[in-house]
Design a protein around this motif. Structure first.
Motif, PDB file in Angstrom:
ATOM      1  N   HIS A  72      57.148  19.376 -15.007  1.00  0.00           N
ATOM      2  CA  HIS A  72      56.214  20.388 -14.512  1.00  0.00           C
ATOM      3  C   HIS A  72      55.960  20.100 -13.046  1.00  0.00           C
ATOM      4  O   HIS A  72      56.378  19.060 -12.517  1.00  0.00           O
ATOM      5  CB  HIS A  72      54.923  20.406 -15.321  1.00  0.00           C
ATOM      6  N   HIS A  74      53.238  19.593 -11.134  1.00  0.00           N
ATOM      7  CA  HIS A  74      52.185  18.752 -10.555  1.00  0.00           C
ATOM      8  C   HIS A  74      52.830  17.775  -9.578  1.00  0.00           C
ATOM      9  O   HIS A  74      53.904  17.235  -9.829  1.00  0.00           O
ATOM     10  CB  HIS A  74      51.466  17.961 -11.649  1.00  0.00           C
ATOM     11  N   HIS A 193      49.712  21.485 -21.364  1.00  0.00           N
ATOM     12  CA  HIS A 193      49.179  20.786 -20.181  1.00  0.00           C
ATOM     13  C   HIS A 193      48.415  21.790 -19.313  1.00  0.00           C
ATOM     14  O   HIS A 193      48.738  21.989 -18.156  1.00  0.00           O
ATOM     15  CB  HIS A 193      50.350  20.152 -19.412  1.00  0.00           C
TER      16      HIS A 193
END
Ligand SMILES: [Zn+2]
Length: 324
Positions: A72, A74, A193
């Motif tokens: 992902h 982030h 998430h």
């Protein structure tokens, strides 16, 4: 430059290059990055802070890199993607000389307003940002054009999943194929998430066995689906007590609670998936190794390891934790 470590002629291993959650410096460990080595070729999952030096120290050279996967977007999972490729570029550094694709999340059309792109856009912008360095080294040093070597692909969700995923980031689903070559099959599943979407966990299978890497997720059924039957599960963990004691803002504490997995939660996932060995990596908040393990042990009877940077786990045969 350090000499590469001798690779076994055949076999599969997993190296926890970096184990720290972030974006925060809470200790000496590099940020989240994992390498999977198969018959001397390797694959990277995530590009946390410190991956470039950690991969080099582990004996990995860009010339043997086959493909990359991002769980992902982030920043603690992608922050050192630029440095990794700029430091593993061309023959002078035993780096990449043929195209390598970075597979990662696409954009979320229903996401937070203002977000502006997925993995493909990020890689494109990174290469554009370093265009001065890339141009000058192509002309001055005769390096191949990095822009033709680092490719990116947004992972497309299976038909039907994308429509149902809004409001429910982790609909019950089967893992789907992301990448395949003569050595590995890589499949993905959506994990929980929030508010990040899509967020993926990956399963990498070879003729020697399989490893599942959770990415960032709270305890979720899709992780059990993906990890069932795997030889090794690399799973994130959070210590909520650590953050609660720091008197963080309620929003921050809520994010940790709904977006990450407690140690007992990791134990439940590992037990339900029936894996023989779970490795904790991406450790959010501080605790001793014994404290992390004890939390997992309340729910899981198999082997538990708290990863340190540079740990290497052999997949073929009995997993062995090698010394750094
Ligand atoms: Zn995250």
């Amino acid at each position: 430059m350090n000499k590469p470590l001798p690779e076994p002629a055949a076999g599969m291993s997993v190296i926890t290059l970096g184990t720290a959650a972030g974006p925060a410096i809470r200790g000496p460990h590099p940020g989240m990055a994992t390498a999977v080595v198969v018959d001397g070729s390797f694959y990277l999952v995530d590009f946390g802070l410190g991956i470039t030096r950690a991969a080099n120290s582990a004996g990995l050279r860009g010339e043997n890199l086959r493909a990359c996967f991002i769980t992902h977007l982030h920043s603690d999972h992608v922050a050192e993607l630029p440095g990794y490729f700029l430091w593993n570029w061309g023959r002078p550094v035993s780096g990449i000389t043929t195209p390598v694709t970075v597979f990662g999340p696409g954009t979320d059309p229903q996401g937070i307003p203002g977000e502006n792109g997925g993995t493909g856009a990020m890689v494109e912008h990174v290469l554009e940002a370093y265009s001065y360095d890339i141009n000058i080294r192509v002309h001055d040093e005769g390096r191949p054009d990095l822009r033709q070597l680092v490719l990116a692909a947004d992972i497309e969700l299976p038909a039907g999943v994308a429509d149902t995923a809004h409001g429910n980031h982790t609909p019950a689903m089967e893992p789907f194929l992301v990448y395949e070559d003569e050595l590995v099959r890589v499949s993905a599943i959506l994990v929980e998430h929030p508010p990040v979407f899509p967020a993926f966990a990956f399963r990498i299978e070879s003729r020697y066995g399989s490893v599942v890497i959770s990415g960032d997720t709270t305890e979720c059924a899709n992780m059990v689906t993906l990890a069932t039957g795997a030889d090794l599960l690399i799973h994130e963990a959070v210590n909520l007590d650590y953050f609660a004691a720091l008197d963080m803002a309620p929003e921050f504490l809520n994010h940790q609670r709904i977006s990450h997995t407690t140690a007992p939660g990791v134990g439940r996932v590992a037990a339900q998936a029936g894996v023989p060995h779970v490795v904790l990596s991406h450790l959010a908040g501080l605790a001793s190794d014994d404290e992390w393990s004890a939390g997992v042990r309340t729910e899981f009877g198999g082997r538990i390891t708290v990863a340190a940077p540079g740990n290497r786990f052999e997949i073929a045969g009995v997993p062995v934790l090698a010394a750094r």
